[in-house]
Design a protein around this motif. Structure first.
Motif, short mmCIF file in Angstrom:
data_model
loop_
_atom_site.label_atom_id
_atom_site.label_comp_id
_atom_site.label_asym_id
_atom_site.label_seq_id
_atom_site.Cartn_x
_atom_site.Cartn_y
_atom_site.Cartn_z
N ASN A 1 0.57 9.41 3.40
CA ASN A 1 1.05 8.70 2.22
C ASN A 1 2.58 8.74 2.24
O ASN A 1 3.23 9.52 1.55
N TYR B 1 7.75 -2.43 1.22
CA TYR B 1 6.37 -2.36 0.75
C TYR B 1 5.91 -3.64 0.04
O TYR B 1 4.78 -3.71 -0.42
N THR C 1 -1.35 13.84 -4.74
CA THR C 1 -2.39 12.94 -4.24
C THR C 1 -3.54 12.94 -5.23
O THR C 1 -3.79 13.94 -5.90
N GLU D 1 5.19 2.08 -8.13
CA GLU D 1 5.81 3.13 -7.32
C GLU D 1 7.13 3.59 -7.93
O GLU D 1 7.53 4.75 -7.75
N GLY E 1 -3.43 3.63 -4.54
CA GLY E 1 -2.89 2.65 -3.59
C GLY E 1 -3.77 1.43 -3.46
O GLY E 1 -3.55 0.60 -2.58
N SER F 1 0.36 16.94 -0.48
CA SER F 1 0.25 15.49 -0.30
C SER F 1 -0.58 15.18 0.93
O SER F 1 -0.73 16.01 1.82
N ALA G 1 4.84 6.68 1.20
CA ALA G 1 5.54 6.33 -0.04
C ALA G 1 5.77 7.57 -0.89
O ALA G 1 6.86 7.80 -1.42
N ARG G 2 4.73 8.42 -0.99
CA ARG G 2 4.85 9.62 -1.80
C ARG G 2 5.79 10.63 -1.16
O ARG G 2 6.59 11.28 -1.83
N HIS H 1 0.87 -1.18 0.00
CA HIS H 1 0.00 0.00 0.00
C HIS H 1 0.91 1.23 0.00
O HIS H 1 2.11 1.10 -0.20
N THR H 2 0.36 2.41 0.21
CA THR H 2 1.16 3.64 0.14
C THR H 2 1.79 4.00 1.47
O THR H 2 2.27 5.13 1.64
#
Length: 559
Positions: A231, A171, A329, A205, A364, A227, A233-234, A138-139
């Protein structure tokens, strides 16, 4: 044979607010405790949480809360739940740390301590039930799915997930574990449906990281990145990209600062040098092309903060000529209008807007192919699609049929439905329901805002309010002070004096009629004033304001 009930308290026929109850014999297991952010019609509401009535009534049977990941749709309602049901909470290290931030900030649960860290190797024995976990993508790092083993097979809850073959180890999904769970026998699967109706291929990703790095490297002015705070990951991708081009990072938003600092402390976000973070005051020491502002806003919602920046209402930052606003996002359908308005305001302020989903399909959540792969790996006897609106749940059912699962073995539920497993017929039978209304949070109020209050707020926002104030003497059956009528948001008083004068006369007439009666009642008097004024005002204006009669009792002055 175990008694098994599956009850989605929330998270079905809606996005967010995930909370699923699994009853096995006398034990109750709660899977996630999430919230959702309100849509536009919920005026003034901060967040919406599930209805805990059934769990509160059976609190002595609740074995614990089991969390899949650290987003608000999985952990946001936890403080409100723990304030009513004191039970242990289980989740991965990062999930627990983020849950603690929520719980510690709520006055009624700030001293709660019974958190338990688990991972993909953890097994918890509850007698006739064994709970274990498996890694998903997931994120946010350390997302877990949940396996609940019973005598009749496993109940599996995926949580939010997608499949990404290029995901880094932190991840990565454990495909072998999923296959083993499937081989051991899955009775029912509760699976993420948020992206079930969109056949577009979701970008990996790695592709997203390359896009983020390219955009940040190519811009010559200041960059404001919007964002969602959780999140990670971002945020990791943005921080790496900023470091490569020697940009300093300003973190804007209390939520962001707490979440990022927690993730850095746990090693879930890699930061090459802590000196890359600077404060608002230190921004003046650097050129625009050396600055990146990471904005999340209140509760991780960046769009309203962008609007304040563009309008010059943000206390620290104003958007200026040459700024790039990079929205990384993907907004929900409910937020699309707000995003469009924010984009327009940013351009007026001299900035440029770029959205990550212009070139990539970013999500995600599992796309249709991912959902079919999950079904093929787990081979469940029954599918209960969750985490999505009705059309998404239906799309998930149709995907299951494509791979040979009979429609009779799928269940699209409503909030509060009780699905009871009948081993004799090998079916889940919807045999009852439990309370599962939306509970609205407004400030410190939990559940004290209902449909009547929301209706009044809607009327106030559309047609305004009219207040009629007067003083009477019931004993002498007199009006002591002539009714004074004022309005706010209904009509402009200077140009509507005739309407207000006539309204005052109507109030006076109703008062005199009631004062002449022997059976005077305050409630009937106020309602009669409302009815008469409502009819007159609608005839004159075609509007229906909120009418508030304020009637006081006094004594006439003696000469």
């Amino acid at each position: 044979m175990s008694k098994i009930n599956i009850i989605p308290l929330a998270g079905v026929r809606e996005n967010g607010k995930n909370m699923y109850v699994l009853e096995v014999d006398e034990n109750i297991f709660v899977l996630d405790a999430g919230l959702k952010y309100p849509e536009n019609e919920l005026l003034g509401i901060d967040v919406v949480i599930p209805d805990f009535t059934y769990l509160v009534e059976n609190k002595e049977r609740v074995a614990g809360v089991f969390l899949t990941h650290g987003h608000a749709d999985a952990i946001g309602a936890l403080p409100y739940f723990l304030a009513e049901v004191d039970v242990p909470v289980f989740g991965s290290e990062l999930t627990i740390e983020l849950a603690k931030l929520n719980v510690e900030n709520y006055p009624e649960t700030k001293n709660f301590q019974e958190f338990h860290v688990v991972d993909e190797n953890t097994e918890i024995d509850f007698g006739t039930v064994e709970i274990s976990f498996f890694k998903t993508t997931h994120t946010i790092p350390e997302s877990l799915g949940i396996q609940v083993k019973t005598e009749d097979g496993s109940i599996v809850y995926t949580g939010d997930f997608k499949f990404d073959q290029g995901a880094i180890p932190m991840y990565a999904t454990d495909y072998a574990r999923l296959a083993n769970i499937g081989a051991s026998g899955v009775l029912a699967l509760l699976s993420d449906s948020s992206n079930a109706e969109n056949p577009a291929q979701v970008a990996s990703e790695r592709e997203i990281a390359e896009e983020v790095a390219e955009v940040i490297a190519s811009w010559e002015g200041r960059i404001i990145v919007a964002s969602v705070a959780s999140n990670l990951a971002r945020i990791q991708q943005v921080l790496k990209a900023a470091w490569r081009v020697n940009r300093k990072v300003v973190m804007s938003g209390v939520d962001l600062e707490r979440i990022v600092r927690t993730a850095i402390r746990l090693g879930k976000i890699e930061v090459p040098d802590e000196k890359m973070f600077i404060t608002y005051k230190e921004m003046k020491q650097y050129a625009d092309n050396e600055i990146l502002i990471l904005e999340t806003g209140r509760m991780g919602e960046p769009i309203k903060s962008l609007q304040r920046m563009a309008n010059g209402q943000h206390k620290n930052i104003s958007i200026q000529e040459g700024d790039l606003v990079y929205i990384v996002t993907t907004p929900s359908i409910a937020m699309e209008t707000a995003v469009a308005k924010a984009e327009d305001i940013v351009y007026r302020a001299g900035g440029i807007v770029k959205m990550i989903n212009e070139n990539l399909r970013v999500s995600g959540h599992a796309n249709p192919n991912d959902l079919k792969l999950m079904l093929n790996l787990l081979k469940p006897q029954f599918l209960i699609p969750v985490q999505g609106e009705y059309r998404q749940l239906l799309a998930h059912v149709e995907l299951a049929q494509e791979i040979g699962i009979d429609e009779k073995r799928t269940y699209i539920t409503r909030r509060g439905d009780v699905l009871s497993y009948d081993k004799r017929t090998n079916r889940f039978i919807p045999n009852s329901s439990v309370p599962a209304d939306n509970v609205m949070i407004d400030g410190l109020g939990v559940g004290d805002i209902g449909n009547i209050v929301l209706r009044d707020r809607k009327i106030l926002s559309e047609d305004g309010i009219l207040v009629a104030v007067t003083t009477i003497s019931r004993r002498e059956k007199k009006i002591i002070s002539k009714p004074q009528v004022t309005s706010r948001g209904f009509v402009y008083q200077r140009t509507s004096r005739d309407i207000l004068k006539e309204s005052s006369k109507i109030v006076e007439e109703v008062l005199e009629k009631h004062l002449d009666k022997s059976d005077f009642e305050w409630g009937m008097l106020k309602q009669d004033i409302r009815d008469h004024l409502a009819r007159y005002l609608f005839e004159q204006t075609k509007r229906r304001p909120v009418i508030l009669p304020v009637i006081m009792e006094g004594t006439p002055k003696r000469k």
